[in-house]
Design a protein around this motif. Structure first.
Motif, PDB file in Angstrom:
ATOM      1  N   GLU A  38     -29.221 -39.339 -39.638  1.00  0.00           N
ATOM      2  CA  GLU A  38     -28.364 -40.006 -40.688  1.00  0.00           C
ATOM      3  C   GLU A  38     -26.786 -39.954 -40.608  1.00  0.00           C
ATOM      4  N   LYS A  39     -26.204 -39.045 -39.564  1.00  0.00           N
ATOM      5  CA  LYS A  39     -24.934 -38.953 -39.607  1.00  0.00           C
ATOM      6  C   LYS A  39     -24.009 -40.081 -39.022  1.00  0.00           C
ATOM      7  N   ASP A  40     -23.153 -40.103 -39.584  1.00  0.00           N
ATOM      8  CA  ASP A  40     -21.944 -41.238 -39.069  1.00  0.00           C
ATOM      9  C   ASP A  40     -21.041 -40.499 -38.303  1.00  0.00           C
ATOM     10  N   ASN A  41     -20.307 -41.138 -37.310  1.00  0.00           N
ATOM     11  CA  ASN A  41     -19.228 -40.759 -36.374  1.00  0.00           C
ATOM     12  C   ASN A  41     -19.445 -39.515 -35.828  1.00  0.00           C
ATOM     13  N   VAL A  42     -20.850 -39.522 -35.044  1.00  0.00           N
ATOM     14  CA  VAL A  42     -21.040 -38.308 -34.240  1.00  0.00           C
ATOM     15  C   VAL A  42     -20.156 -38.150 -33.090  1.00  0.00           C
ATOM     16  N   SER A  43     -19.809 -36.932 -32.785  1.00  0.00           N
ATOM     17  CA  SER A  43     -18.809 -36.570 -31.554  1.00  0.00           C
ATOM     18  C   SER A  43     -19.818 -36.613 -30.510  1.00  0.00           C
ATOM     19  N   PHE A  44     -19.297 -36.526 -29.249  1.00  0.00           N
ATOM     20  CA  PHE A  44     -19.763 -36.638 -28.094  1.00  0.00           C
ATOM     21  C   PHE A  44     -20.424 -35.118 -27.833  1.00  0.00           C
ATOM     22  N   MET A  45     -19.675 -34.007 -28.347  1.00  0.00           N
ATOM     23  CA  MET A  45     -20.332 -32.849 -28.235  1.00  0.00           C
ATOM     24  C   MET A  45     -21.623 -32.554 -29.131  1.00  0.00           C
ATOM     25  N   GLU A  46     -21.558 -33.120 -30.326  1.00  0.00           N
ATOM     26  CA  GLU A  46     -22.963 -32.890 -31.271  1.00  0.00           C
ATOM     27  C   GLU A  46     -23.699 -33.667 -30.454  1.00  0.00           C
ATOM     28  N   ASN A  47     -23.758 -35.015 -30.101  1.00  0.00           N
ATOM     29  CA  ASN A  47     -24.598 -35.550 -29.407  1.00  0.00           C
ATOM     30  C   ASN A  47     -25.232 -34.853 -28.117  1.00  0.00           C
ATOM     31  N   LEU A  48     -24.373 -34.044 -27.637  1.00  0.00           N
ATOM     32  CA  LEU A  48     -24.626 -33.301 -26.219  1.00  0.00           C
ATOM     33  C   LEU A  48     -25.681 -32.200 -26.704  1.00  0.00           C
TER      34      LEU A  48
END
Length: 269
Positions: free
Chosen positions: A141-151
């Motif tokens: 549900e999060k918007d604008n997820v950073s690369f590190m958060e995805n990782l």
């Protein structure tokens, strides 16, 4: 009004897409073969009792989630809709033992361990998986997820994948055999209808523990009425008892439909 669009079928999908298009400025008409809207989402009154033929649980009742926004956009839910949220997904009685699926996961886990201390290891793994599913649902549900958060999420998925593959992708009936407690095994086998796999139930249970699963008061009948009223209030039209026989095409483009005795065309190219 904009270009005309014909939608075949006034089920939940038909009503949803029709409302979305109508709100975007299209002139939308729905043709439904039955004498009422709703499709499989319906309810009936028999001898004064209302019997719901569809909704047992509705996913997406939590505000500010993508599914809740869709339900509100198509009129299925609004601020005046009362929703009943039970304390459990179900309590199962087996030879004097009660096994419950509370929205409070810690409470459920503690009760299960008391019922069957020998199953503690598997019980802990099961509830860790539900917590992990909560994390995934919250992350989605999060918007604008950073690369590190995805990782970070990918790493968590990889760490959990061995258990999810070995447990989640098997049937609930097969998974239940891993428990020494017949009562817990019985509850797991019967907590859902059908033969879907354990992963599907984990998804449902995680939504329930996150307060995203409930029962709208009035059931399917009133939910469909809200959706229908919403569509009509936007300017849309619904034609009941129109059995569509064929779609009129030209150069691989759908131009309209034919019913039993009439032809209806759309200006959308």
């Amino acid at each position: 009004m904009g270009k005309k669009v014909i939608v075949i079928g006034a089920g939940i999908s038909g009503l949803t897409i029709a409302s979305n298009l109508q709100a975007e400025g299209f002139d939308v008409e729905i043709y439904e073969k039955n004498n009422e809207a709703g499709g499989l989402c319906s309810g009936y009154v028999v001898n004064g009792y209302y019997i719901d033929a569809c909704i047992h649980w509705l996913l997406g009742i939590k505000n500010d989630t993508s599914l809740n926004r869709m339900w509100r956009a198509n009129g299925a839910l609004n601020d005046d809709t009362d929703i009943y949220i039970p304390k459990t997904l179900g309590t199962f009685h087996y030879k004097g033992v009660d096994v419950s699926f509370y929205s409070d996961l810690d409470k459920t886990k503690e009760e299960w361990i008391k019922i069957s201390p020998k199953d503690e290891k598997e019980i802990n793994k099961f509830f860790r998986s539900i917590r992990f599913m909560e994390t995934v649902l919250d992350f989605s549900e999060k918007d604008n997820v950073s690369f590190m958060e995805n990782l970070g999420m990918v790493t968590k998925v990889l760490k959990s994948s061995p258990y999810l593959i070995s447990r989640g992708l098997i049937s609930r009936e097969k998974y239940a055999k891993k428990f020494k407690s017949d009562a817990i095994a019985f509850a797991i086998k019967n907590v859902q209808n059908g033969y879907n796999n354990l992963l599907f139930f984990m998804y449902e249970y995680a939504n329930f523990s996150m307060d995203n699963l409930g029962v709208p008061i009035g059931g399917a009948y009133h939910m469909v009425k809200r959706m229908t009223d919403n569509f009509i209030s936007l300017g849309g039209k619904i034609h009941l008892n129109y059995d569509v026989k064929s779609i009129i095409t030209e150069d691989d483009k759908a131009l309209g439909i034919t019913t039993r005795s009439e032809e209806h065309t759309s200006e959308l190219q």
